[in-house]
Design an enzyme around this catalytic site. Structure first.
Site, PDB file in Angstrom:
ATOM      1  N   ARG A 100       0.775  -1.188  -0.039  1.00 14.71           N
ATOM      2  CA  ARG A 100       0.113   0.045  -0.016  1.00 14.71           C
ATOM      3  C   ARG A 100       1.012   1.126  -0.214  1.00 14.71           C
ATOM      4  O   ARG A 100       1.892   1.228   0.777  1.00 14.71           O
ATOM      5  CB  ARG A 100      -0.905   0.264   1.200  1.00 14.71           C
ATOM      6  CG  ARG A 100      -1.874  -1.026   1.503  1.00 14.71           C
ATOM      7  CD  ARG A 100      -2.857  -1.274   0.361  1.00 14.71           C
ATOM      8  NE  ARG A 100      -3.781  -0.033   0.117  1.00 14.71           N
ATOM      9  CZ  ARG A 100      -4.445  -0.120  -0.798  1.00 14.71           C
ATOM     10  NH1 ARG A 100      -4.290  -0.942  -1.926  1.00 14.71           N
ATOM     11  NH2 ARG A 100      -5.229   0.883  -1.040  1.00 14.71           N
ATOM     12  N   ILE A 101       0.613   2.276  -0.732  1.00 12.19           N
ATOM     13  CA  ILE A 101       1.236   3.696  -0.632  1.00 12.19           C
ATOM     14  C   ILE A 101       0.645   4.351   0.531  1.00 12.19           C
ATOM     15  O   ILE A 101      -0.303   4.254   0.842  1.00 12.19           O
ATOM     16  CB  ILE A 101       0.591   4.218  -2.017  1.00 12.19           C
ATOM     17  CG1 ILE A 101       1.137   3.844  -3.058  1.00 12.19           C
ATOM     18  CG2 ILE A 101       1.532   5.708  -1.946  1.00 12.19           C
ATOM     19  CD1 ILE A 101       2.000   4.119  -3.805  1.00 12.19           C
ATOM     20  N   HIS A 126      13.144  -2.971  -1.560  1.00 12.34           N
ATOM     21  CA  HIS A 126      12.441  -2.805  -2.879  1.00 12.34           C
ATOM     22  C   HIS A 126      13.138  -3.835  -3.923  1.00 12.34           C
ATOM     23  O   HIS A 126      14.574  -3.831  -3.881  1.00 12.34           O
ATOM     24  CB  HIS A 126      12.432  -1.358  -3.371  1.00 12.34           C
ATOM     25  CG  HIS A 126      11.985  -1.223  -4.861  1.00 12.34           C
ATOM     26  ND1 HIS A 126      10.666  -1.284  -4.875  1.00 12.34           N
ATOM     27  CD2 HIS A 126      12.422  -1.036  -5.870  1.00 12.34           C
ATOM     28  CE1 HIS A 126      10.260  -1.029  -6.293  1.00 12.34           C
ATOM     29  NE2 HIS A 126      11.693  -0.865  -6.771  1.00 12.34           N
ATOM     30  N   THR A 164      10.508   7.884   2.395  1.00  8.99           N
ATOM     31  CA  THR A 164      10.318   9.217   2.386  1.00  8.99           C
ATOM     32  C   THR A 164       9.154   9.437   1.576  1.00  8.99           C
ATOM     33  O   THR A 164       8.541   8.476   0.974  1.00  8.99           O
ATOM     34  CB  THR A 164      11.321  10.077   1.823  1.00  8.99           C
ATOM     35  OG1 THR A 164      11.583   9.511   0.401  1.00  8.99           O
ATOM     36  CG2 THR A 164      12.725  10.081   2.660  1.00  8.99           C
TER      37      THR A 164
HETATM   38  C1  GAR Z   1       9.870  -8.582  -1.886  1.00  7.41           C
HETATM   39  O1  GAR Z   1      10.445  -9.311  -3.217  1.00  7.41           O
HETATM   40  C2  GAR Z   1       9.982  -7.239  -1.911  1.00  7.41           C
HETATM   41  O2  GAR Z   1      11.021  -6.630  -2.212  1.00  7.41           O
HETATM   42  C3  GAR Z   1       8.966  -7.111  -2.456  1.00  7.41           C
HETATM   43  O3  GAR Z   1       7.802  -7.789  -2.436  1.00  7.41           O
HETATM   44  C4  GAR Z   1       8.383  -8.913  -2.246  1.00  7.41           C
HETATM   45  C5  GAR Z   1       7.784  -9.442  -0.990  1.00  7.41           C
HETATM   46  O4  GAR Z   1       7.978 -10.716  -0.643  1.00  7.41           O
HETATM   47  N1  GAR Z   1       8.497  -5.346  -2.497  1.00  7.41           N
HETATM   48  C6  GAR Z   1       7.551  -4.505  -3.096  1.00  7.41           C
HETATM   49  O5  GAR Z   1       7.436  -4.968  -4.246  1.00  7.41           O
HETATM   50  C7  GAR Z   1       7.594  -3.212  -2.564  1.00  7.41           C
HETATM   51  N2  GAR Z   1       7.178  -2.257  -3.577  1.00  7.41           N
HETATM   52  P1  GAR Z   1       7.821 -11.366   0.743  1.00  7.41           P
HETATM   53  O6  GAR Z   1       6.302 -10.961   1.389  1.00  7.41           O
HETATM   54  O7  GAR Z   1       7.891 -12.851   0.648  1.00  7.41           O
HETATM   55  O8  GAR Z   1       8.640 -10.848   1.700  1.00  7.41           O
END
Ligand code: GAR
Length: 191
Positions: free
Chosen positions: A91-92, A109, A141
């Site tokens: 979520r943003i 990320h 941020t």
């Molecule tokens: C991870 O790859 C994380 O970097 C990404 O979602 C996945 C969550 O995996 N996050 C984003 O894309 C944030 N914008 P997880 O639930 O197994 O940790």
């Protein structure tokens, strides 16, 4: 000892690695795992690891982000975290929310920021013909995926990789990087 809360939306594999890391002489301990999805698989995992969990379903709030966040903040305020980690939280967050945790909110990320902010990072790296991909832990941020970079890990892109192949290769590095950065960030000698 720093108090850490973690926000998730899904399976929470990064969250599990963070929880596992916060033992022994680690300078932080988990106080809450919260999700915007009551069905998030990570909630069950966190509860099984003995960590308090909370869920605030964002869907009934529609476009009312502030209303959703107010309810989430009730749980966070009760848990009194020093550090807030986003781990696959999709979520943003509003600038008001982010301000509450300024300088103490981290995110992971799945790209080598500043490249590929937002979604579909692996497909975009493949489409661009990049030779490598990776992940970034950064401070959160108000501007999406743009805060100070605290750590990065790289992986090679191999011929024939699909976005899923790449995601799996990057995830291995996420699991190593995020605990390492959190430990450094939570160390009272360094902060
Ligand atoms: C991870 O790859 C994380 O970097 C990404 O979602 C996945 C969550 O995996 N996050 C984003 O894309 C944030 N914008 P997880 O639930 O197994 O940790």
């Amino acid at each position: 000892m720093k108090r850490v809360a973690i926000l998730i939306s899904g399976g929470g594999s990064n969250m599990v690695r963070l929880l596992e890391s916060m033992t022994g002489d680690h300078p932080a301990r988990p106080v809450l795992v919260a999700s915007n999805d009551p069905q998030a698989g990570g909630l069950t995992k966190a509860a099984a690891m003995g960590v308090p969990v909370a869920a605030v379903d964002h869907r009934p709030f529609g476009k009312d982000r502030a209303g959703f966040e107010a309810q989430l903040l009730e749980h966070l305020d009760a848990a009194r975290p020093d550090i807030l980690c986003l781990a696959g939280f999709m979520r943003i967050l509003t600038p008001d929310f982010i301000r509450r945790f300024e300088g103490r909110m981290l995110n992971i990320h799945p790209s080598l920021l500043p490249k590929y902010k937002g979604l579909h990072t692996h497909a975009r790296a493949l489409e661009a013909g990049d030779a490598e991909a990776g992940c970034t832990v950064h401070e959160v941020t108000a501007e999406l995926d743009s805060g100070a970079i605290l750590g990065q890990a790289r992986v090679p892109i191999q011929a024939g990789d699909t976005p899923d192949d790449l995601a799996a290769r990057v995830l291995v590095e996420e699991h190593r990087l995020y605990p390492e950065v959190l430990r450094r960030f939570a160390d009272p000698a360094l902060t």
